[in-house]
Design a protein around this motif. Structure first.
Motif, PDB file in Angstrom:
ATOM      1  N   TYR A  32       0.824  -1.208   0.000  1.00  0.00           N
ATOM      2  CA  TYR A  32       0.000   0.000   0.000  1.00  0.00           C
ATOM      3  C   TYR A  32       0.854   1.251   0.000  1.00  0.00           C
ATOM      4  O   TYR A  32       0.584   2.197  -0.741  1.00  0.00           O
ATOM      5  N   SER A  33       1.894   1.272   0.812  1.00  0.00           N
ATOM      6  CA  SER A  33       2.759   2.462   0.840  1.00  0.00           C
ATOM      7  C   SER A  33       3.501   2.632  -0.477  1.00  0.00           C
ATOM      8  O   SER A  33       3.714   3.762  -0.938  1.00  0.00           O
ATOM      9  N   GLN A  36       0.964   4.092  -2.964  1.00  0.00           N
ATOM     10  CA  GLN A  36       0.727   5.514  -2.685  1.00  0.00           C
ATOM     11  C   GLN A  36       1.887   6.373  -3.166  1.00  0.00           C
ATOM     12  O   GLN A  36       1.679   7.424  -3.775  1.00  0.00           O
ATOM     13  N   THR A  37       3.101   5.924  -2.911  1.00  0.00           N
ATOM     14  CA  THR A  37       4.276   6.685  -3.331  1.00  0.00           C
ATOM     15  C   THR A  37       4.344   6.787  -4.846  1.00  0.00           C
ATOM     16  O   THR A  37       4.622   7.857  -5.402  1.00  0.00           O
ATOM     17  N   ALA A  39       1.848   6.578  -6.952  1.00  0.00           N
ATOM     18  CA  ALA A  39       0.770   7.455  -7.423  1.00  0.00           C
ATOM     19  C   ALA A  39       1.137   8.925  -7.233  1.00  0.00           C
ATOM     20  O   ALA A  39       0.879   9.753  -8.111  1.00  0.00           O
ATOM     21  N   MET A  40       1.743   9.250  -6.115  1.00  0.00           N
ATOM     22  CA  MET A  40       2.144  10.634  -5.871  1.00  0.00           C
ATOM     23  C   MET A  40       3.253  11.071  -6.823  1.00  0.00           C
ATOM     24  O   MET A  40       3.256  12.194  -7.303  1.00  0.00           O
ATOM     25  N   ARG A  48      -2.208  15.940  -7.503  1.00  0.00           N
ATOM     26  CA  ARG A  48      -1.699  15.104  -6.404  1.00  0.00           C
ATOM     27  C   ARG A  48      -2.681  14.990  -5.247  1.00  0.00           C
ATOM     28  O   ARG A  48      -2.750  13.972  -4.589  1.00  0.00           O
ATOM     29  N   SER A  49      -3.453  16.022  -4.999  1.00  0.00           N
ATOM     30  CA  SER A  49      -4.417  15.945  -3.895  1.00  0.00           C
ATOM     31  C   SER A  49      -5.539  14.962  -4.208  1.00  0.00           C
ATOM     32  O   SER A  49      -6.142  14.391  -3.308  1.00  0.00           O
ATOM     33  N   LEU A  52      -4.338  10.418  -4.007  1.00  0.00           N
ATOM     34  CA  LEU A  52      -4.413   9.529  -2.846  1.00  0.00           C
ATOM     35  C   LEU A  52      -5.818   8.992  -2.575  1.00  0.00           C
ATOM     36  O   LEU A  52      -5.972   7.793  -2.328  1.00  0.00           O
ATOM     37  N   VAL A  55      -6.412   6.245  -5.052  1.00  0.00           N
ATOM     38  CA  VAL A  55      -5.636   5.046  -4.723  1.00  0.00           C
ATOM     39  C   VAL A  55      -6.331   4.281  -3.599  1.00  0.00           C
ATOM     40  O   VAL A  55      -6.444   3.052  -3.648  1.00  0.00           O
ATOM     41  N   VAL A  56      -6.796   4.988  -2.596  1.00  0.00           N
ATOM     42  CA  VAL A  56      -7.480   4.339  -1.476  1.00  0.00           C
ATOM     43  C   VAL A  56      -8.732   3.615  -1.961  1.00  0.00           C
ATOM     44  O   VAL A  56      -8.966   2.449  -1.624  1.00  0.00           O
TER      45      VAL A  56
END
Length: 113
Positions: A32-33, A36-37, A39-40, A48-49, A52, A55-56
């Motif tokens: 998951y981390s 997230q990284t 995707a950012m 970018r806002s 996340l 992705v969730v």
């Protein structure tokens, strides 16, 4: 409750449940981390806002829906074909990852930026 065929206090499926829970926790923590990284780093600064939350939603929907879909596929097409479907999806996900590692010139943003 004691299992009739087991001589120890711990039932065999308790150990399997514990190892599955540990594996799930490690997978969630590591994968998951990373997702997230990635995707950012791939999202344009203006989006970018929004990256996340998407992705969730995507990760949790797949995480919750895969067991139901997997069960349905096993019942309707069998174990061997289900495993072939999972393998084909894994290869389909691996190809873009390998192409990404091939070096398209994109730099990963550092934590200090």
């Amino acid at each position: 409750m004691h299992c009739g065929t087991c001589s120890s206090q711990q039932r065999p499926h308790d150990a399997a449940s514990s190892s599955s829970a540990i594996r799930l926790g490690l997978d969630y923590w590591l994968v998951y981390s990373t997702i997230q990284t990635q995707a950012m780093n791939d999202a344009p600064p203006t989006l970018r806002s929004a990256a996340l939350p998407l992705v969730v939603i995507a990760y949790l929907s797949v995480f919750l829906l895969f067991p139901m879909l997997g069960d349905w596929l096993i019942v309707h097409i069998g174990n061997h074909r289900f495993l072939a479907v999972v393998l084909s999806r894994a290869v389909a996900e691996l190809v873009p990852a390998l192409l990404r590692l091939g070096g398209d010139g994109k730099k990963v943003a550092s934590a200090t930026q």
